[in-house]
Write an enzyme that holds these catalytic residues in place. Structure first.
Site, PDB file in Angstrom:
ATOM      1  N   HIS A 122       0.816  -1.312   0.046  1.00 18.77           N
ATOM      2  CA  HIS A 122      -0.121   0.109   0.161  1.00 18.77           C
ATOM      3  C   HIS A 122       0.852   1.084   0.153  1.00 18.77           C
ATOM      4  CE1 HIS A 122       0.341  -0.114   4.532  1.00 18.77           C
ATOM      5  NE2 HIS A 122       0.475   1.070   4.058  1.00 18.77           N
ATOM      6  N   ASP A 152       0.308  -7.724   1.428  1.00 16.76           N
ATOM      7  CA  ASP A 152       0.660  -6.320   1.557  1.00 16.76           C
ATOM      8  C   ASP A 152       2.081  -6.098   1.539  1.00 16.76           C
ATOM      9  OD1 ASP A 152       0.192  -3.683   1.324  1.00 16.76           O
ATOM     10  OD2 ASP A 152      -0.253  -3.559   3.493  1.00 16.76           O
ATOM     11  N   SER A 226       4.618   2.456   7.978  1.00 12.39           N
ATOM     12  CA  SER A 226       4.356   1.576   7.035  1.00 12.39           C
ATOM     13  C   SER A 226       5.628   0.933   6.323  1.00 12.39           C
ATOM     14  CB  SER A 226       3.149   1.573   6.334  1.00 12.39           C
ATOM     15  OG  SER A 226       1.975   1.930   6.863  1.00 12.39           O
TER      16      SER A 226
END
Length: 469
Positions: A122, A152, A226
């Site tokens: 993402h 992911d 992230s």
């Protein structure tokens, strides 16, 4: 006047005697009683020795070595995407679609000296241009090697004239709840930042569909973290920081990381095969709990309950049956579905695993060979798989895929129409299909505004056509 003075003196002396008596004999007992009312035993150390022992244990942990090993291996990732902007009146008159550049940021971890970097999918999704900034403030252009939206995880590559600092993978399966960890990332483009915490839980599923298996920690993670590193006190990479749970969008005490064993396997598959190779066990079912155990009439409240075994799979060949309760796979305890899902995500087709299960209360074990997933779930229709020659001969067709289960919102309607497991889908959107891969490709390229049309033949030999939105 003298009588008044004497009276005052006697009063003062009497008050002093009374106060002294109170101080000596009563106040200590009353003070203790008040402390007992305020004390919260579960917030206090049991005794002085235990308190000192706990402090010593915490002070004895040295995070500097892990931080030194990791800081230079964590990078800042910049992702420039092109998005559609709100059109103005002039744009509408001229028929233009205004576009604008949008900057997204995240973190990444260098995993090899020649510039391979792991991050979240993402973080780099829909990117037009990618760059990474190293901890020494150098900025390098990056290219995408491959991605896996399911886990992911994404793999990037940068070119450098010199070997880059990197971190090594640890074994996330051996990580323990309560173990100290460091989260290293670049949440606000401040160069690498370190926070500490413990592993709060393992095999967490945030989707509710048992499709995820995260490591949960209480190390502070914020937007921009992230793709950063979760490392143990030895500086080994045991997770890729991926998500937080929050009502405000900011960190409130829960963060989640993709286990390193899953991330490592995804990266290796991308580098070797160009895509992720998933090995399946071949069972369908769900987690046990008190409610499910009572409903199913079993005495176990932990484990994976097998509802059904798919034909022509490793589980089928190994003799697993409906009603079996999987308790362990290799050395991994299976308490819930995400435990099983997380471990299988580290395996490939043709890998062998030992499954320990209960059948009628008796523990048994079987060696199962994982196979490539040749099934696909089509929304509103059900599960399909490649048809065998004997399936095609039975329905007198030369091409098609087999329906193995009817599910979704139209399940009852399809059943009423005479469609059942075993029927053959011959065309999807007017195109003949001969494999699950054919169907995947058609669905992938389908116009989202148009329905999905299928043609099939049922057990009565009827050719039927349906369209689903």
């Amino acid at each position: 006047m003298k009588k008044i003075a004497t009276l005052v003196l006697v009063s003062v002396l009497g008050g002093a005697i009374t106060l002294g008596t109170y101080k000596t004999f009563l106040e200590e007992e009353q003070t203790i009683a008040q402390q007992e009312e305020k004390v919260q035993p579960f917030f206090q150390p049991v005794n002085y020795t235990a308190s000192n022992s706990n402090l010593g244990a915490i002070e004895g942990i040295n995070f500097t070595n892990a931080a030194e090993k990791t800081l230079d291996a964590v990078v800042h990732v910049k992702n420039i995407t092109i998005t559609t902007a709100q059109p103005s009146m002039r744009d509408l008159m001229l028929g233009r679609v205004p576009q604008r550049k949008q900057l997204g940021t995240g973190s990444g971890v260098i995993i090899s000296p020649d510039g391979y970097i792991i991050t979240n999918n993402h973080v780099i999704d829909s990117s037009e241009k990618l760059s990474v900034t190293l901890n020494d403030n150098r900025t390098l252009e990056a290219t995408i090697v491959g991605t896996d939206p399911k886990t992911d995880i994404a793999l990037l590559k940068v070119e450098s004239d010199e070997a880059l600092p990197y971190t090594t993978f640890g074994d996330s399966d051996t990580a323990k709840i309560g173990e100290w960890v460091l989260a290293v990332g670049n949440p606000f483009n401040l160069t690498s930042t370190v926070t500490a915490g413990i592993i709060s839980a393992k095999s967490r599923d945030l989707s509710g569909e048992s499709s995820q298996s995260f490591i949960q920690t209480d190390a502070a993670v914020n937007p921009g973290n992230s793709g950063g590193a979760l490392v143990n006190i030895n500086g080994e990479l045991i997770g890729i920081n991926t998500a937080i749970t929050s009502q405000t969008g900011s960190y409130i005490g829960y963060s989640f990381a993709v286990p390193s064993n899953i991330a490592k396997k995804v990266v290796q598959d991308i580098m070797e095969f160009g895509n992720v190779q998933n090995g399946i066990l071949g069972v369908r079912g769900g987690s046990l709990n008190s409610s499910a155990a009572e409903k199913l009439g079993v005495g176990e409240t932990e484990g994976f309950y097998v509802d059904d075994v798919d034909e022509d799979t490793g589980a089928d060949a190994a003799g697993l049956k409906s009603g079996d309760i999987i308790k362990k796979v290799d050395n991994i305890e299976i308490r819930k579905f995400s435990d099983l899902r997380g471990y299988l995500d580290t395996k490939r087709p043709n890998d062998k695993v030992t499954v320990y299960y209960l059948r009628n209360g008796v523990q048994q074990q079987a060696e199962v060979t994982l196979l490539k997933n040749n099934t696909l779930t089509i929304p509103n229709i059900g599960i399909i798989k490649d048809a065998k020659p004997k399936d095609l001969r039975k329905y007198k067709v030369k091409k098609g895929v087999k329906i193995t289960a009817i599910s979704g919102g139209y399940a009852q309607y399809l059943s009423q129409e005479g469609i059942q497991a075993g029927d053959i889908i011959t065309k999807v959107n007017g195109v003949e299909v001969n494999s699950v891969e054919d169907v995947k490709e058609i669905i992938k390229n389908k116009d989202p505004y148009h329905p999905l049309a299928i043609e099939l033949i049922n057990s009565n030999g009827q050719n039927l056509k349906y369209a689903f939105r």
